[in-house]
Enzyme design. Structure first.
Site, PDB file in Angstrom:
ATOM      1  N   GLY A 208       0.842  -1.202   0.000  1.00  0.00           N
ATOM      2  CA  GLY A 208       0.000   0.000   0.000  1.00  0.00           C
ATOM      3  C   GLY A 208       0.865   1.235   0.000  1.00  0.00           C
ATOM      4  CG  ASN A 209       0.068   4.714  -1.468  1.00  0.00           C
ATOM      5  OD1 ASN A 209      -0.683   5.505  -0.911  1.00  0.00           O
ATOM      6  ND2 ASN A 209      -0.209   4.174  -2.664  1.00  0.00           N
ATOM      7  CG  ASN A 210       2.802   6.484   4.213  1.00  0.00           C
ATOM      8  OD1 ASN A 210       2.431   5.472   4.810  1.00  0.00           O
ATOM      9  ND2 ASN A 210       4.060   6.870   4.170  1.00  0.00           N
ATOM     10  CB  ALA A 275      -1.011   7.745  -3.731  1.00  0.00           C
TER      11      ALA A 275
END
Ligand code: CTP
Length: 398
Positions: A208-210, A275
């Site tokens: 995943g990402n932030n 994102a």
């Protein structure tokens, strides 16, 4: 549309008054501030306690408090309102409104109000058909009031005909339509991507990402406020969107790609704030990967670039906006993305700015257009940043 608006609901003495509990609830759910002014007769159909509980405000009904003698200012109430909805409006109240009779607090407030007034008549069919009522309604329209037509159906008398108050949902829709008119993005369709994508490795793990989705959701809310109809393609987030926003939930970059391609054709403005993962596992492991002492390698393959793929197929009258999140050579990289992905605008946010980027409620952006014109903005709330972005977009639509 209703967010932060002061809505005054005037309730008069008709059986349809019982439906106003739902009307107050709907307006509150749309984030409006609601106050109720009711005629003495209206209290026979619905209690002030119900309405004060739902509106979270005291209900106004008398010119002054019996015990304290304190004046309830109809002038202040009228000026407080951004919108006045009188529902149900009986034949009696409609008659008073047409002639300026002022024998209760609701009528005094009506005469003091400077805001748009919506009137939802409700009465028996013969009263509605009566020439006097008809001419009163014509007069009210001529005076600038907006009439929410009564509906045909079964009436309290048991007769069937025109005179039923419009349903609360439809009243809210009609008022909302009015609020949309004249807004800069009325009749525009906006497609927005937001949040992270999640690339599954095995049944329990993912890449995943932030991203929290805050910026994309702020853009969606702003577009809605500006009158657009909004489709939000969202990766997994914990944020709720206003009901008017059509939200399509996706997880992976592939799902986001498909949702965007299914929806971009009708959009006038496409903004990609998500994102998106640039890589995804070559294959999904069916079973949970077991721990071992050896190093683990997961082979990744590139995802499709959604923004660039839309840049290839978009029509000239569609405006495409991308985001660039950079850590170095910010402007050069952003300009390169703008050209490579065939964008009309790119919004650059740098991870080097304090208070900007993932998870913050604020952002500091630079907008670059196709002619490489650069505009830098201060650190602002994401809602204000969304306004800046739409101001730029609106200037390009003109
Ligand atoms: N984007 C996209 N699809 C991808 C990757 C990115 O639509 N697979 C979009 C993002 O939503 C954003 C823009 O492309 O609007 C730029 O994303 P960013 O991550 O800054 O750039 P990348 O193109 O991924 O390049 P890099 O990671 O090398 O900076």
């Amino acid at each position: 549309m209703f967010s932060g608006k002061n809505i005054l609901l005037g309730i008069t003495g008709g059986i349809a008054a019982y439906k106003t509990a739902n009307l107050v609830r709907l307006l509150k759910k749309s984030s409006a501030n609601v106050q109720v002014v009711m005629t003495p007769y209206a209290k026979e159909f619905i209690t002030p306690l119900t309405l004060s509980t739902l509106s979270e405000n005291p209900v106004h009904s008398e010119f002054s408090d019996e015990d304290t003698g304190e004046w309830d200012s109809h002038v202040e109430l009228g000026l407080w309102a951004d919108l006045f909805i009188i529902a149900p409006a009986t034949a009696n109240t409609i008659g008073k409104m047409a002639t300026g009779l002022c024998d209760n607090l609701l009528m005094a407030t009506y005469l003091s109000a400077k805001c748009p007034v919506f009137i939802a008549p409700a009465m028996d069919l013969d009263m509605y058909k009566h020439e006097t009522t008809k001419s009163n309604i014509i007069k009210l329209k001529a005076n600038g009031n907006k009439i929410i037509e009564a509906q045909v159906g079964e009436l309290a008398s048991g007769l069937v005909g025109k005179g039923r108050m419009e349903e609360p949902e439809a009243i809210v829709n009609q008022v909302e339509e009015y609020l949309r008119e004249g807004l800069p993005l009325t009749e525009k369709k906006v497609l927005i991507t937001a949040g992270p994508t999640v690339e599954q490795i095995d049944p329990v793990r993912f890449i995943g990402n932030n991203s929290t989705g805050k910026m994309g959701y702020a853009l969606a809310e702003k577009a809605n406020e500006l009158g657009a109809s909004v489709t939000l393609v969202s990766g997994p987030t914990t944020i709720d969107a206003t009901k008017a926003i059509e939200r399509i939930d996706v997880k992976s970059a592939e799902e986001m790609y498909n949702a965007v391609h299914d929806n971009y054709k009708n959009a006038d403005i496409i903004i990609m704030a998500a994102a998106v993962a640039d890589y995804t596992p070559q294959s999904l492991q069916e079973n949970k990967i077991k721990k071992s002492d050896a190093a683990l390698q997961i082979e990744l393959k590139p995802t499709k670039d959604i923004l660039a793929s839309i840049g290839e197929v978009k029509k000239d009258n569609q405006l495409l906006v991308g985001f660039a999140l950079e850590t170095n050579n910010e402007e050069t990289n952003a300009k390169d993305k703008l050209a490579r992905k065939k964008l009309d605008l790119i919004v650059l946010n740098s991870l080097n700015d304090k208070g900007a980027g993932f998870g913050f409620d604020t952002n500091r952006i630079t907008i670059i257009d196709k002619n490489n014109k650069i505009e830098e903005y201060e650190l602002k709330s994401k809602s204000e940043v969304a306004s800046d972005i739409f101001n730029k977009i609106i200037s390009l639509l003109k």
